[in-house]
Each structure stands twice: as C-alpha cells, then as structure tokens.
Scaffold this motif. Structure first.
Motif, short mmCIF file in Angstrom:
data_model
loop_
_atom_site.label_atom_id
_atom_site.label_comp_id
_atom_site.label_asym_id
_atom_site.label_seq_id
_atom_site.Cartn_x
_atom_site.Cartn_y
_atom_site.Cartn_z
N ALA A 1 -1.25 4.02 -2.65
CA ALA A 1 -1.06 3.03 -1.58
C ALA A 1 -2.26 2.11 -1.37
CB ALA A 1 -0.73 3.74 -0.28
N GLY A 2 -3.47 2.56 -1.59
CA GLY A 2 -4.64 1.74 -1.32
C GLY A 2 -4.91 0.66 -2.35
N GLU A 3 -4.25 0.70 -3.50
CA GLU A 3 -4.52 -0.25 -4.56
C GLU A 3 -3.50 -1.37 -4.56
OE1 GLU A 3 -5.09 1.53 -8.37
OE2 GLU A 3 -6.01 3.29 -7.51
N HIS A 4 -3.88 -2.53 -5.13
CA HIS A 4 -2.98 -3.66 -5.26
C HIS A 4 -2.88 -4.05 -6.73
CE1 HIS A 4 -2.30 -4.55 -1.06
NE2 HIS A 4 -3.57 -4.29 -0.85
N HIS A 5 -2.44 -3.15 -7.60
CA HIS A 5 -2.31 -3.45 -9.01
C HIS A 5 -0.83 -3.43 -9.37
CE1 HIS A 5 -3.39 -3.52 -13.26
NE2 HIS A 5 -2.31 -2.80 -13.41
N TRP A 6 -0.32 -4.56 -9.79
CA TRP A 6 1.10 -4.66 -10.12
C TRP A 6 1.27 -5.34 -11.45
CZ3 TRP A 6 4.01 -1.85 -7.22
CH2 TRP A 6 3.55 -1.53 -5.96
N THR B 1 5.78 3.04 -12.49
CA THR B 1 5.09 1.81 -12.07
C THR B 1 4.44 1.94 -10.71
OG1 THR B 1 7.11 0.91 -11.11
CG2 THR B 1 6.64 0.33 -13.39
N ALA B 2 4.66 3.06 -10.02
CA ALA B 2 4.10 3.23 -8.68
C ALA B 2 2.59 3.40 -8.76
CB ALA B 2 4.74 4.43 -7.99
N VAL B 3 1.89 2.93 -7.75
CA VAL B 3 0.43 2.99 -7.69
C VAL B 3 0.06 3.57 -6.33
CG1 VAL B 3 -1.66 1.59 -7.78
CG2 VAL B 3 0.33 0.93 -9.11
N ARG C 1 1.81 -17.48 -1.86
CA ARG C 1 1.44 -17.28 -0.47
C ARG C 1 1.11 -15.80 -0.25
NH1 ARG C 1 6.14 -15.37 2.38
NH2 ARG C 1 8.02 -15.87 1.23
N SER C 2 0.32 -15.54 0.75
CA SER C 2 -0.10 -14.16 1.00
C SER C 2 1.09 -13.28 1.33
CB SER C 2 -1.10 -14.11 2.16
OG SER C 2 -0.46 -14.47 3.36
N GLY C 3 0.97 -12.03 0.98
CA GLY C 3 2.01 -11.06 1.27
C GLY C 3 2.97 -10.80 0.13
N GLN D 1 5.91 -2.74 -0.92
CA GLN D 1 6.77 -2.14 0.10
C GLN D 1 8.19 -1.95 -0.42
OE1 GLN D 1 5.39 -1.02 2.71
NE2 GLN D 1 7.16 -0.33 3.84
N LEU D 2 8.71 -2.93 -1.15
CA LEU D 2 10.05 -2.81 -1.73
C LEU D 2 10.14 -1.63 -2.69
CD1 LEU D 2 10.95 -6.54 -2.43
CD2 LEU D 2 12.09 -5.01 -0.83
N MET D 3 9.09 -1.46 -3.48
CA MET D 3 9.09 -0.34 -4.43
C MET D 3 9.02 0.99 -3.70
SD MET D 3 6.95 -1.76 -7.63
CE MET D 3 7.23 -0.25 -8.54
#
Length: 144
Positions: A127-132, A123-125, A72-74, A81-83
């Motif tokens: 803020a604008g990216e969504h790479h995990w 592991t931090a990226v 699901r989205s989010g 956000q948790l990181m």
C-alpha cells in the motif's frame, strides 16, 4: 539575484512511463517570482527541494525514460484503489454445490476466479508504494 515572490501554488500530478509502465504521483509547490528586471519566472519544488519543471522533460525514476504521460493528480492512486477493491474476498466460494462433477460449470467458474485473483495478486504492490505498470493504469479506460 534579487527576486520578489508573487505567489505560491500547490499542484500535484500523476505520471506513467510509456517505456516500462512505472506509475507515480508527485506534489509540487510552484513559486511565481519576478526578478529585479521585472521578468517573471517559476520555481518548482518537490519535498522542499528545487526541481525542474515536471511539464518539460519528466524522467522515469524506474528506467530513466523520458516518454512519460502526465495526468491530473489521483490517477495512479485511483487505479491502486480499483485494484484493491477488485480483489476477491474468497477464491473458494462457499456456495459451490457438493455434488458438482469435476470439470463442471461450478469448477470452471472457480478456476476463472482463481486465475483472475492470481493475475491481480501478481500486479499488486504494498500500500505505501506507487509503482504501477502501464496496463494497470490504462485498464479502467478500456471499453467493455
């Protein structure tokens, strides 16, 4: 082909590649249509472009893999956000006693905090990216 648009629905999904751990989110406009022969069909659009259904064979943009977990989205943004919230404010604690012997409990605790901060920072990226990585996505679900 003549078609009649019945309804448009907006949905978003989170994805995690099981091969490389890449994570991303995507919002879709899902158009429900009925053609001239009265057959129903669905058109998916992402960023205004027609795309294949994300539920059929999603492809990882990072490695091209097709073993992708759909959530699901989010989910990806929640992990992000948790990181961010788990990053220590100060890795050198102010309350460390000045007379603590080297290698004492205060030093061990400070070393543990430093190692944790380094692991999270690695592991931090931006803020604008969504790479995990997969481990980052699954970490909140591990039992303690």
């Amino acid at each position: 082909m003549s078609e009649i648009a019945a309804a448009t629905v907006h949905e978003a999904y989170s994805f995690a590649c099981m091969r490389c751990g890449h994570g991303w989110e995507q919002a879709y406009e899902i158009e429900h249509h009925v053609d001239a022969s009265n057959n129903a069909f669905v058109v998916y659009k992402a960023d205004g472009q027609r795309v294949p259904s994300p539920l059929s064979t999603p492809t990882c943009a990072n490695c091209g893999g097709h073993v992708v977990r759909i959530m699901r989205s989010g989910r990806v943004s929640t992990v992000q956000q948790l990181m961010r919230n788990s990053l220590p404010v100060d890795s050198n604690p102010v309350g460390t006693p000045a007379g603590s012997p080297a290698g004492g409990p205060a030093d061990a605790a400070a070393d543990a905090r430093d190692r944790k901060a380094e692991a999270v920072a690695a592991t931090a990226v931006p803020a604008g990216e969504h790479h995990w990585h997969l481990a980052d996505l699954l970490h909140p679900f591990h039992r303690r």
